[in-house]
Design a protein around this motif. Structure first.
Motif, PDB file in Angstrom:
ATOM      1  N   ALA A 147       0.843  -1.193   0.000  1.00 30.99           N
ATOM      2  CA  ALA A 147       0.000   0.000   0.000  1.00 30.99           C
ATOM      3  C   ALA A 147       0.875   1.238   0.000  1.00 30.99           C
ATOM      4  CB  ALA A 147      -0.901   0.013   1.236  1.00 30.99           C
ATOM      5  N   LYS A 148       0.248   2.389  -0.175  1.00 27.99           N
ATOM      6  CA  LYS A 148       0.915   3.650   0.080  1.00 27.99           C
ATOM      7  C   LYS A 148       0.820   3.937   1.574  1.00 27.99           C
ATOM      8  CE  LYS A 148      -0.105   5.720  -4.444  1.00 27.99           C
ATOM      9  NZ  LYS A 148      -0.703   6.887  -5.144  1.00 27.99           N
ATOM     10  N   PRO A 149       1.838   4.548   2.165  1.00 32.16           N
ATOM     11  CA  PRO A 149       1.745   4.861   3.603  1.00 32.16           C
ATOM     12  C   PRO A 149       0.488   5.645   3.967  1.00 32.16           C
ATOM     13  CG  PRO A 149       3.993   5.168   2.840  1.00 32.16           C
ATOM     14  CD  PRO A 149       3.167   4.881   1.611  1.00 32.16           C
ATOM     15  N   SER A 150       0.026   6.489   3.056  1.00 28.71           N
ATOM     16  CA  SER A 150      -1.171   7.279   3.343  1.00 28.71           C
ATOM     17  C   SER A 150      -2.432   6.417   3.414  1.00 28.71           C
ATOM     18  CB  SER A 150      -1.364   8.348   2.256  1.00 28.71           C
ATOM     19  OG  SER A 150      -1.527   7.746   0.985  1.00 28.71           O
ATOM     20  N   GLU A 151      -2.360   5.179   2.910  1.00 30.42           N
ATOM     21  CA  GLU A 151      -3.522   4.294   2.906  1.00 30.42           C
ATOM     22  C   GLU A 151      -3.589   3.392   4.138  1.00 30.42           C
ATOM     23  OE1 GLU A 151      -4.403   3.391  -1.779  1.00 30.42           O
ATOM     24  OE2 GLU A 151      -2.523   2.589  -0.982  1.00 30.42           O
ATOM     25  N   VAL A 152      -2.625   3.543   5.040  1.00 32.61           N
ATOM     26  CA  VAL A 152      -2.520   2.652   6.195  1.00 32.61           C
ATOM     27  C   VAL A 152      -2.622   3.449   7.489  1.00 32.61           C
ATOM     28  CG1 VAL A 152      -0.986   1.075   7.444  1.00 32.61           C
ATOM     29  CG2 VAL A 152      -1.118   0.963   4.946  1.00 32.61           C
ATOM     30  N   THR A 153      -3.362   2.914   8.419  1.00 32.87           N
ATOM     31  CA  THR A 153      -3.389   3.462   9.772  1.00 32.87           C
ATOM     32  C   THR A 153      -3.482   2.314  10.759  1.00 32.87           C
ATOM     33  OG1 THR A 153      -4.377   5.174  11.179  1.00 32.87           O
ATOM     34  CG2 THR A 153      -5.898   3.740   9.967  1.00 32.87           C
ATOM     35  N   VAL A 154      -3.241   2.605  12.040  1.00 29.71           N
ATOM     36  CA  VAL A 154      -3.300   1.598  13.100  1.00 29.71           C
ATOM     37  C   VAL A 154      -4.191   2.138  14.209  1.00 29.71           C
ATOM     38  CG1 VAL A 154      -1.977   0.210  14.738  1.00 29.71           C
ATOM     39  CG2 VAL A 154      -0.954   0.846  12.559  1.00 29.71           C
ATOM     40  N   MET A 155      -5.169   1.315  14.602  1.00 30.75           N
ATOM     41  CA  MET A 155      -6.119   1.776  15.621  1.00 30.75           C
ATOM     42  C   MET A 155      -6.909   0.586  16.139  1.00 30.75           C
ATOM     43  SD  MET A 155      -8.867   3.623  13.069  1.00 30.75           S
ATOM     44  CE  MET A 155      -9.940   2.679  11.988  1.00 30.75           C
ATOM     45  N   ASN A 156      -7.456   0.691  17.329  1.00 29.14           N
ATOM     46  CA  ASN A 156      -8.422  -0.266  17.861  1.00 29.14           C
ATOM     47  C   ASN A 156      -7.928  -1.717  17.745  1.00 29.14           C
ATOM     48  OD1 ASN A 156     -10.266   2.042  18.096  1.00 29.14           O
ATOM     49  ND2 ASN A 156     -10.486   1.859  15.888  1.00 29.14           N
ATOM     50  N   THR A 157      -8.872  -2.651  17.605  1.00 34.03           N
ATOM     51  CA  THR A 157      -8.565  -4.059  17.369  1.00 34.03           C
ATOM     52  C   THR A 157      -9.333  -4.527  16.138  1.00 34.03           C
ATOM     53  OG1 THR A 157     -10.261  -4.612  19.006  1.00 34.03           O
ATOM     54  CG2 THR A 157      -7.958  -4.650  19.746  1.00 34.03           C
ATOM     55  N   LEU A 158      -9.064  -5.749  15.706  1.00 35.25           N
ATOM     56  CA  LEU A 158      -9.483  -6.165  14.363  1.00 35.25           C
ATOM     57  C   LEU A 158     -10.993  -6.084  14.133  1.00 35.25           C
ATOM     58  CD1 LEU A 158      -9.041  -7.328  11.566  1.00 35.25           C
ATOM     59  CD2 LEU A 158      -8.826  -9.599  12.599  1.00 35.25           C
ATOM     60  N   THR A 159     -11.785  -6.750  14.956  1.00 27.38           N
ATOM     61  CA  THR A 159     -13.224  -6.775  14.691  1.00 27.38           C
ATOM     62  C   THR A 159     -13.835  -5.395  14.860  1.00 27.38           C
ATOM     63  OG1 THR A 159     -13.312  -9.086  15.409  1.00 27.38           O
ATOM     64  CG2 THR A 159     -15.394  -7.908  15.271  1.00 27.38           C
ATOM     65  N   ASN A 209       3.812 -10.346  15.617  1.00 30.27           N
ATOM     66  CA  ASN A 209       4.475 -10.450  16.927  1.00 30.27           C
ATOM     67  C   ASN A 209       4.356  -9.211  17.807  1.00 30.27           C
ATOM     68  OD1 ASN A 209       5.756 -12.889  15.702  1.00 30.27           O
ATOM     69  ND2 ASN A 209       6.994 -11.384  14.616  1.00 30.27           N
ATOM     70  N   SER A 210       3.196  -8.571  17.820  1.00 29.20           N
ATOM     71  CA  SER A 210       3.071  -7.319  18.570  1.00 29.20           C
ATOM     72  C   SER A 210       2.582  -7.515  20.000  1.00 29.20           C
ATOM     73  CB  SER A 210       2.112  -6.371  17.848  1.00 29.20           C
ATOM     74  OG  SER A 210       0.773  -6.818  17.986  1.00 29.20           O
ATOM     75  N   GLY A 211       2.143  -8.728  20.352  1.00 25.77           N
ATOM     76  CA  GLY A 211       1.658  -8.968  21.702  1.00 25.77           C
ATOM     77  C   GLY A 211       0.172  -9.246  21.736  1.00 25.77           C
ATOM     78  N   PRO A 212      -0.289  -9.945  22.780  1.00 31.60           N
ATOM     79  CA  PRO A 212      -1.672 -10.453  22.823  1.00 31.60           C
ATOM     80  C   PRO A 212      -2.722  -9.355  22.693  1.00 31.60           C
ATOM     81  CG  PRO A 212      -0.617 -10.596  24.986  1.00 31.60           C
ATOM     82  CD  PRO A 212       0.456 -10.281  24.004  1.00 31.60           C
ATOM     83  N   GLY A 213      -3.660  -9.583  21.772  1.00 28.32           N
ATOM     84  CA  GLY A 213      -4.795  -8.682  21.594  1.00 28.32           C
ATOM     85  C   GLY A 213      -4.435  -7.293  21.136  1.00 28.32           C
ATOM     86  N   ASN A 214      -3.312  -7.135  20.483  1.00 32.39           N
ATOM     87  CA  ASN A 214      -2.805  -5.794  20.219  1.00 32.39           C
ATOM     88  C   ASN A 214      -3.501  -5.118  19.047  1.00 32.39           C
ATOM     89  OD1 ASN A 214      -1.175  -3.493  20.472  1.00 32.39           O
ATOM     90  ND2 ASN A 214       0.609  -4.718  20.978  1.00 32.39           N
ATOM     91  N   ALA A 215      -3.067  -3.893  18.782  1.00 37.37           N
ATOM     92  CA  ALA A 215      -3.751  -2.993  17.854  1.00 37.37           C
ATOM     93  C   ALA A 215      -3.827  -3.552  16.442  1.00 37.37           C
ATOM     94  CB  ALA A 215      -3.054  -1.638  17.844  1.00 37.37           C
ATOM     95  N   SER A 216      -4.816  -3.104  15.723  1.00 35.73           N
ATOM     96  CA  SER A 216      -5.108  -3.582  14.363  1.00 35.73           C
ATOM     97  C   SER A 216      -4.687  -2.552  13.323  1.00 35.73           C
ATOM     98  CB  SER A 216      -6.613  -3.853  14.247  1.00 35.73           C
ATOM     99  OG  SER A 216      -7.025  -3.990  12.904  1.00 35.73           O
ATOM    100  N   GLY A 217      -4.211  -3.055  12.202  1.00 36.61           N
ATOM    101  CA  GLY A 217      -3.909  -2.197  11.065  1.00 36.61           C
ATOM    102  C   GLY A 217      -5.085  -2.130  10.110  1.00 36.61           C
ATOM    103  N   CYS A 218      -5.205  -1.010   9.422  1.00 32.66           N
ATOM    104  CA  CYS A 218      -6.277  -0.806   8.440  1.00 32.66           C
ATOM    105  C   CYS A 218      -5.707  -0.272   7.137  1.00 32.66           C
ATOM    106  CB  CYS A 218      -7.305   0.210   8.937  1.00 32.66           C
ATOM    107  SG  CYS A 218      -8.232  -0.295  10.375  1.00 32.66           S
TER     108      CYS A 218
END
Length: 427
Positions: A94-106, A247-256
């Motif tokens: 992706a382009k970096p502008s198309e990616v963010t990290v927040m919340n969890t997956l569902t 490998n970010s750790g249990p239940g960790n943040a989700s990428g979008c």
């Protein structure tokens, strides 16, 4: 390459492995005083040794700077999540502008469906795969009900043929064509969690667009595992968890991922929060939402910095190695694991059936194996011997040799333990 099921051969492969030193960058649990053979990176990746220092840095800044850490920490917290965008963009294509990290997956999939599931008139149906991961099933059904539809009518499941373990591409495309103008959204797991089958995301995305539907992907088992080109495939949106292959750790943040076609669109349906508003004006506390010009417009709250720290630590390794090198080792170590299984199968009375597709284009790190004639007793034996694997009813084990930290010697040793467990049971 002609494989051999010997310790010397496995150790030679390890000596020739350009990624062998990365094994030393991860912490292995121990059973009976020995490091485990770890096959569950598809569930929770091992802890990188550098993760603690990244977290400690945040704790130190919090202690010494308190609220001022948002702006004056070495890695200021207010834009901390932006540091993950570039390395993640390389991983998912992706382009970096198309990616963010927040919340969890569902949570993220629900939020993205606000924007990309817009049922109207006869276009209200969602296509997904049968027996998707339960969280996806619950999410899709609840979204359909929220919009006032009956899941039995609004959800169309892609089916496997009777007696087969894989979805056929021609059947998927036929279903998409048949639903046609009634389809509002296609939402599938990029890698099927049970069988390990990799879907042809490029072709399916195009087929969905051809009938006027949005197409999104749950990449929980795909990100950090297989080659992805989300931008070039023109995917509308995607989300992934970070705690499996990354490998970010249990239940960790989700990428979008949100395709740049939807950036800067002010009237797109979207749940909004202040971290998605224009960064330059955020602290002016304006009453009207002015979206960020990129995927960050979908952010709601300020980022969970302590959670992002170990994610950023792991991404350092991905940035150093790159997906092509990881995939090259992945292909070879999975092939060697399959060879070891076949060799052990010849020596015992049980029958192993790999239900993951044989072609490299249709599989990643995971092999799902039917242990015909075996039961939970064998799984329990493996676990007691320090082989950490995953059991799925009725008699399937999922084996995922993550290329960062699994060795060829692990594959050979696993084969010997597996054989011993079967022979011991049959005595």
């Amino acid at each position: 390459m002609k494989f051999e099921n010997t310790l010397n051969f496995a150790q030679q492969l390890d000596q020739e492995d350009p990624l062998r030193e990365y094994r030393n960058q991860f912490i292995f649990p121990k059973v009976n005083g020995k490091e485990v053979i770890y096959f569950t990176g598809n569930s929770l990746g091992l802890q990188p040794k550098n993760a603690a220092s990244y977290v400690d840095e945040i704790m130190k800044d919090w202690a010494e700077l308190a609220v001022e850490g948002h702006f004056y920490a070495d890695k200021p917290w207010w834009d901390y999540h932006e540091r993950l965008a570039a390395p993640l963009a390389k991983i998912v294509g992706a382009k970096p502008s198309e990616v963010t990290v927040m919340n969890t997956l569902t949570v993220n999939l629900h939020l993205l469906m606000v924007s990309f599931y817009r049922p109207e008139g006869k276009r209200f149906k969602i296509i997904c795969e049968e027996k998707a991961f339960p969280s996806d099933q619950y999410m899709i059904k609840s979204q359909v009900r929220f919009h006032g539809y009956d899941p039995a009518e609004a959800i169309v499941e892609l089916k496997k043929r009777d007696g087969e373990h894989h979805f056929r591409q021609e059947d998927i495309l036929q279903t998409i064509a048949e639903v046609g103008e009634e389809c509002a959204l296609i939402l599938i797991g990029g890698v099927n969690y049970y069988s390990g089958q990799v879907f042809d995301m490029k072709t399916i995305t195009q087929a969905g667009h051809d009938i006027g539907a949005f197409v999104g992907w749950d990449l929980a088992h795909a990100a950090g595992n297989i080659a992805l080109e989300l931008h070039d495939w023109d995917v509308d949106f995607a989300a992934w968890c970070s705690y499996k292959y990354m490998n970010s750790g249990p239940g960790n943040a989700s990428g979008c991922f949100i395709n740049e076609r939807f950036h800067g669109v002010k009237d797109i349906p979207r749940f909004e929060g202040w971290w998605g508003t224009n960064k330059d004006d955020r602290f002016l506390m304006k009453p009207e939402f002015e979206p960020m010009p990129d995927a960050d417009a979908w952010q709601l709250s300020n980022a969970p910095i302590l959670a992002l720290a170990p994610y950023l630590a792991s991404l350092q390794f991905f940035d150093e190695v790159g997906m092509p090198a990881l995939i090259e080792k992945r292909n070879q170590i999975v092939a060697y694991l399959e060879f070891v299984l076949q060799e052990i199968d010849k020596e015992v009375e049980s029958t192993f059936e790999v239900i993951t597709p044989a072609s490299q284009e249709e599989r990643g790190t995971q092999l799902s194996v039917f242990l015909h004639g075996e039961g939970r007793q064998l799984f329990d034996y493996l676990m007691k011997q320090g082989v950490i694997t995953d059991w799925r009813e009725p008699n399937v084990i999922r084996l995922a040799p993550a290329p960062f930290y699994c060795s060829y010697e692990d594959m050979y040793t696993f084969g010997q333990i597996l054989k011993q467990g079967i022979l011991q049971k049959n005595k």
